[in-house]
Every structure is written in structure tokens, then in C-alpha cells.
Design an enzyme around this catalytic site. Structure first.
Site, PDB file in Angstrom:
ATOM      1  N   ASP A  68       1.007  -1.261  -0.109  1.00 31.12           N
ATOM      2  CA  ASP A  68       0.049   0.135   0.032  1.00 31.12           C
ATOM      3  C   ASP A  68       1.021   1.349  -0.010  1.00 31.12           C
ATOM      4  O   ASP A  68       1.913   1.091   0.114  1.00 31.12           O
ATOM      5  CB  ASP A  68      -1.179   0.004   1.267  1.00 31.12           C
ATOM      6  N   ASN A 136      -8.512  -2.071  13.246  1.00 31.73           N
ATOM      7  CA  ASN A 136      -9.823  -2.070  12.778  1.00 31.73           C
ATOM      8  C   ASN A 136     -10.076  -3.476  11.944  1.00 31.73           C
ATOM      9  O   ASN A 136     -10.935  -3.484  11.304  1.00 31.73           O
ATOM     10  CB  ASN A 136     -10.201  -0.865  11.880  1.00 31.73           C
ATOM     11  N   HIS A 138      -8.293  -4.162   9.241  1.00 29.33           N
ATOM     12  CA  HIS A 138      -7.984  -4.036   7.837  1.00 29.33           C
ATOM     13  C   HIS A 138      -6.699  -5.016   7.460  1.00 29.33           C
ATOM     14  O   HIS A 138      -5.760  -5.134   8.392  1.00 29.33           O
ATOM     15  CB  HIS A 138      -7.683  -2.389   7.638  1.00 29.33           C
ATOM     16  N   GLU A 143      -9.860  -1.107   4.395  1.00 24.97           N
ATOM     17  CA  GLU A 143     -10.587  -0.917   5.525  1.00 24.97           C
ATOM     18  C   GLU A 143     -12.055  -1.426   5.599  1.00 24.97           C
ATOM     19  O   GLU A 143     -12.478  -1.570   4.340  1.00 24.97           O
ATOM     20  CB  GLU A 143     -10.936   0.771   5.568  1.00 24.97           C
TER      21      GLU A 143
HETATM   22  P1  PGA Z   1       1.312  -2.069  12.803  1.00 25.14           P
HETATM   23  O1  PGA Z   1       0.195  -1.688  11.424  1.00 25.14           O
HETATM   24  O2  PGA Z   1       2.004  -3.084  12.303  1.00 25.14           O
HETATM   25  O3  PGA Z   1       2.236  -0.970  12.848  1.00 25.14           O
HETATM   26  O4  PGA Z   1       0.669  -2.544  14.011  1.00 25.14           O
HETATM   27  C1  PGA Z   1      -0.637  -2.793  10.984  1.00 25.14           C
HETATM   28  C2  PGA Z   1      -1.598  -2.293  10.298  1.00 25.14           C
HETATM   29  O5  PGA Z   1      -2.322  -1.095  10.633  1.00 25.14           O
HETATM   30  O6  PGA Z   1      -1.971  -2.819   9.133  1.00 25.14           O
END
Ligand code: PGA
Length: 243
Positions: A68, A136, A138, A143
Site C-alpha cells: 500500500d 480495525n 484491515h 478498510e
Molecule cells: P502495525 O500496523 O504493524 O504498525 O501495527 C498494522 C496495520 O495497521 O496494518
């Protein structure tokens, strides 16, 4: 129906080593691996571990696919997710930038996503996807709600994702639009490694791996994907009462 395998590790260092063992094994089996590599804090220990094993790894034929990127943000921008991937993973491993398949933020988003999907198709799809999970639910920036057929596309970030991103970039302004590899492409990966660390991820990990399969928790579709290994530390898996 496939059920994700769960590897519960002692702590984050153990998680990073365990995931590195798995990636190293797949690379040894197939040096021309099509590897999707997430950014975020969670996979950084895995990448550091792989870098520390650099001399024992053959990465001369691997292709790395970006998961992404913020819309309109180029690699020279300090908030670039591609820049983060290059600094933490591909450059220290000696993987040249021409073997990274990127979501091109310099062109119109729909064209960039179509070009990415075309390159992926020509390459034969992902062999291995390394993913984290958002609080959340995702995957990438798919999302909630995102269904299993969601393609690679431009999205608006949720408030939670903007907050997580703000944690990465300090006081820098966080973009609210992004390009993400779609659920469709992720779920078609021949193998997926999901990484989660720490108690704040515990509830969403439970919902993703054991709750209802629903677009409201995009990661819950992993319950239906081909070969999923969740590599978790104890804090992300067990409650105090279960530790
Ligand atoms: P993080 O992010 O590895 O920094 O917890 C994961 C995400 O939000 O997909």
C-alpha cells in the site's frame, strides 16, 4: 474450509525469528519468489532478522510487491511506505529497486492499480504475502467494510488508520487517501503469513481468526484463504487468564 494455523511465540523477538525461518524456507524452496511485503511496525523485526541472515539467503531472483501507499506520496517523501520498505528491507538485503513492483503514485490512481494488477498477473500471483493487521481489522488499507472481492484500488483511510499512520510519522501531516492491493489479490496468494504483536491487537486477532467472516473485519476472510499462518506473540493471543 481452511483454518489458519496459529504459531504462538514467546515475545516479539521470537515472533520475528519464527517468521524469518518461514520466509527463509520459502525462499530456499523457490528463489524466484513473488513476495508481498507489508510495512507497519509489526514486520520490522522480521525484516531485521532476515537482513541479519543476509549471507545465508539467496534473494537474487525474488520480486517484492508493495502492499500500500499514500496517494500522491512519492518515494522521496519521508512518509512514503515504499521508502520505509526500501530502507528496512529491500536495500539492506541487496534487492534492487527494479525488482520491486510498486503502486505508482505519480500517475492516475486507477491506472496505477490496473498496472499493478497486470504485472502481478503476468508474474503468476503472489507466492507469499507478509501482512500485519490493523486494529480495525484491515489488511493493507482494505478498510472495513471490504469484501473478499475488493480489487486493488484507491481508498479513503479510516480515522483509525490515520491515527496509526500519525504514529509512524510524528507530527507530519497524514494523507487521507491511499492505494492498496485489494482483498481479491491478497486472498489469492498461495500462502499468507499474518503477524500480530502485543495486547492491543488481541481483540482484533480473535475476531479475525475466530469470529464471523464479514466485510466489517476484512482480515476475517483469512479464515477462507488457502494457506494462512498467523505468527503471534503471547500478548496478541492469550488473555491474562490464559497466559
Ligand atoms: P502495525 O500496523 O504493524 O504498525 O501495527 C498494522 C496495520 O495497521 O496494518
Amino acid at each position: 474450509m481452511p483454518v489458519p494455523s496459529v504459531l504462538v511465540c514467546e515475545d516479539y523477538a521470537d515472533l520475528s525469528r519464527t517468521a524469518a525461518d518461514l520466509v527463509a524456507e520459502r525462499l530456499a524452496q523457490k528463489p524466484a519468489l513473488n513476495l508481498l511485503a507489508a510495512t507497519g511496525n509489526t514486520p520490522m523485526g522480521l525484516y531485521a532478522e532476515l537482513v541479519s541472515r543476509r549471507d545465508a539467503l539467496d534473494v537474487s531472483r525474488v520480486r517484492v510487491f508493495q502492499l500500500d501507499e499514500y496517494a500522491g506520496v512519492g518515494i522521496e517523501d519521508r512518509r512514503s511506505l515504499l521508502g520505509w520498505l526500501v530502507r528496512s528491507f529491500t536495500a539492506p538485503l541487496g534487492i534492487p529497486e527494479d525488482r520491486i513492483v510498486r503502486l505508482d503514485t505519480a500517475i492516475e490512481p486507477a491506472a496505477a492499480c490496473a498496472a499493478f494488477e497486470e504485472t502481478l498477473r503476468e508474474a503468476g500471483g503472489f507466492d507469499l504475502a507478509i501482512l500485519g493487521i490493523g486494529s480495525n481489522g484491515h489488511l493493507g488499507f482494505n478498510e472495513p467494510p471490504s469484501d473478499a472481492g475488493a480489487p486493488t484500488r484507491e481508498v479513503t483511510l479510516s480515522a483509525q488508520s490515520v491515527e496509526t499512520s500519525a504514529g509512524y510519522w510524528g507530527d507530519a501531516e497524514v494523507p487521507t487517501r491511499a492505494l492498496t492491493v485489494g482483498m481479491r489479490e491478497l486472498l489469492a496468494s498461495r500462502e499468507i503469513v499474518l503477524l500480530a504483536s502485543g495486547a492491543p491487537k488481541r481483540a482484533i486477532v480473535r475476531r479475525a481468526l475466530g469470529g464471523a467472516v464479514t466485510p466489517e473485519v476484512p482480515a476475517s476472510f483469512l479464515q477462507e484463504a488457502k494457506r494462512v499462518t498467523a505468527v503471534l506473540d503471547r500478548a496478541a493471543w492469550c488473555g491474562e487468564d490464559e497466559a
